[in-house]
Design a protein around this motif. Structure first.
Motif, short mmCIF file in Angstrom:
data_model
loop_
_atom_site.label_atom_id
_atom_site.label_comp_id
_atom_site.label_asym_id
_atom_site.label_seq_id
_atom_site.Cartn_x
_atom_site.Cartn_y
_atom_site.Cartn_z
N GLU A 184 144.19 131.07 0.81
CA GLU A 184 144.74 129.72 1.36
C GLU A 184 146.13 130.19 1.91
OE1 GLU A 184 144.72 127.83 -2.62
OE2 GLU A 184 143.27 126.07 -1.66
N GLU A 185 146.24 131.28 2.47
CA GLU A 185 147.19 131.65 3.08
C GLU A 185 147.12 131.96 4.85
OE1 GLU A 185 149.24 135.34 1.35
OE2 GLU A 185 148.28 134.74 -0.37
N GLU A 186 148.24 131.71 5.38
CA GLU A 186 147.76 132.05 7.03
C GLU A 186 148.00 133.39 7.30
OE1 GLU A 186 149.92 129.18 9.78
OE2 GLU A 186 149.93 130.88 11.12
N VAL A 187 147.14 133.75 8.07
CA VAL A 187 146.99 135.42 8.41
C VAL A 187 147.35 135.81 9.85
CG1 VAL A 187 145.52 136.23 6.51
CG2 VAL A 187 144.54 135.42 8.61
N GLY A 188 147.26 134.65 10.58
CA GLY A 188 147.52 134.89 12.17
C GLY A 188 147.55 133.58 12.90
#
Lengths: 333, 52
Positions: A277-281
């Protein structure tokens, strides 16, 4: 990851869909037209013309034989993919907001809008694949979902059970035979559900909402598996096959960015890690909000359709497939 | 070792992520088994099970 710009629509995009093989991309728009493109080079293969209103929704069967579309002209149309010929037209009292084939391509579910004394209705039609021009006028099933009107829907794996997203933010399971709501999550979202896309095996789905969140739900019991909280209203969410990512698109229309000379707009497709649940790009491109996102069934490219009238196709490069932003842990699709 | 030094990720975070992946994979395996074993992911756990 150089994008291919598909120019062929005169107004904003409403939905885009890859076929099962992923070689074709279908796009529909408020300009009343449906286009089909070769996904590998962006060449336009043809158009499906006949609707007299914004085309809100489109879906293609697993064999790429038939296309269905729903429009503001109150029609549901069945098209022959290969020729662009309209085979059959169903007429309703209100606009068709969402259509979806079942896994076998034997049935279509559609949502018609609540307007002018007409309730929101969900209908299921059997599709006669033998002779596309000979369809039953009457639906196999029809019901009015209780409570908030439905905005999106899809067939689940369970026979006669569809999953729906609603204006209130509710996500529910309905039995299309009885019209009964068999399960619901009233608080899946706090605002309108704007998109719902299934995993390949239909065991889970992702929803997006104007409440700025996207969620992964188990389609069997509606359990929320993952939540992705962004800072912008979302119009679309897609799952990336074979990679642990989800793609989110939306954005608030900003008046100040209308006079830009840049080739690239500021509206971004956001990539989030679906397990962490983390933004990667992010991938920039559109000049207005992103209305619809679709990922190639093999996960090799994705396309976004914008309020700006453009479709952008991005083929992933090697770094995308090799990247392991969080180490070597194997994540099942 | 080098890779571990280069990364700022703490051992705690690595353990947390490992747990999240384990939970996710367990749920995926459960659903896939319900589908009758079709489309099973290629994992070492899975192949061990099949040998048994």
């Amino acid at each position: 990851m150089r994008p291919i710009l598909l120019q062929g629509h005169e107004r904003s995009l409403t939905q885009i869909k890859f076929n099962a093989d992923g070689d074709l991309l279908f796009s529909c728009s408020k300009d009343n037209v449906i286009n089909v493109w070769f996904s590998h080079n962006g060449e336009r293969l043809g158009t499906y013309e006949g609707h007299n209103g914004a085309v809100w929704t489109v879906d293609v069967d697993p064999e790429s034989k038939f296309l269905v579309s729903g429009s503001a002209d109150n029609q549901l149309r069945l098209w022959q993919v290969a020729t662009g010929k309209c085979l059959y037209t169903w007429e309703f009292p209100t606009a068709v907001k969402r259509v979806a084939f079942n896994e076998e391509g034997t049935q279509v579910v559609c949502i018609t809008e609540q307007r002018m004394g007409h309730q929101c209705a969900i209908r299921v039609f059997d599709i006669n694949a033998e002779d596309g021009a000979k369809q039953s006028k009457e639906p196999r099933y029809m019901f009015n979902p209780i409570g908030s009107k439905a905005t999106v829907c899809a067939f689940t794996l369970q026979p006669n059970i569809i999953i729906t997203g609603h204006e209130s933010g509710k996500v529910a399971l309905f039995n299309v035979k009885s019209g009964e709501e068999v399960e619901n999550n009233e608080r899946a979202h706090s605002e309108v559900v704007t998109d719902l896309q299934l995993s390949k095996d239909r065991t889970y789905c992702i929803t997006s909402s104007k409440d700025k969140a996207a969620r992964i739900h188990d389609t069997k019991n509606l359990m929320v598996i993952k939540t992705f909280n962004t800072e912008t209203p979302l119009n679309s969410a897609a799952l990336a096959p074979n990679r642990p990512y989800v793609l989110l698109g939306g954005g608030q229309e900003a008046m100040s960015v209308t006079t830009t000379s840049l080739r690239q707009g500021k509206f971004e497709t956001r990539f989030w890690h679906k397990v962490f649940e983390e933004e990667v790009g992010r991938v920039k491109g559109h000049f207005g909000p992103i209305n619809t996102i679709a990922v190639h069934p093999a996960g090799t490219c994705y396309a976004s359709g914008g309020e700006d009238g453009f479709v952008r196709v991005h083929h992933f490069d090697d770094t995308y497939f090799k990247a392991k932003p969080y180490g070597d842990l194997e994540i099942f699709d | 070792e080098d890779a571990a030094e280069e990364s700022n990720v703490s051992a705690e975070l690595i353990a947390h992520r490992k747990r999240l992946v384990d939970e996710w994979n367990a749920w995926r395996l459960l659903r896939r088994k319900e589908l009758g074993g079709a489309d099973r992911p290629q994992s070492t756990d899975e192949s061990k099970e099949e040998i048994e």
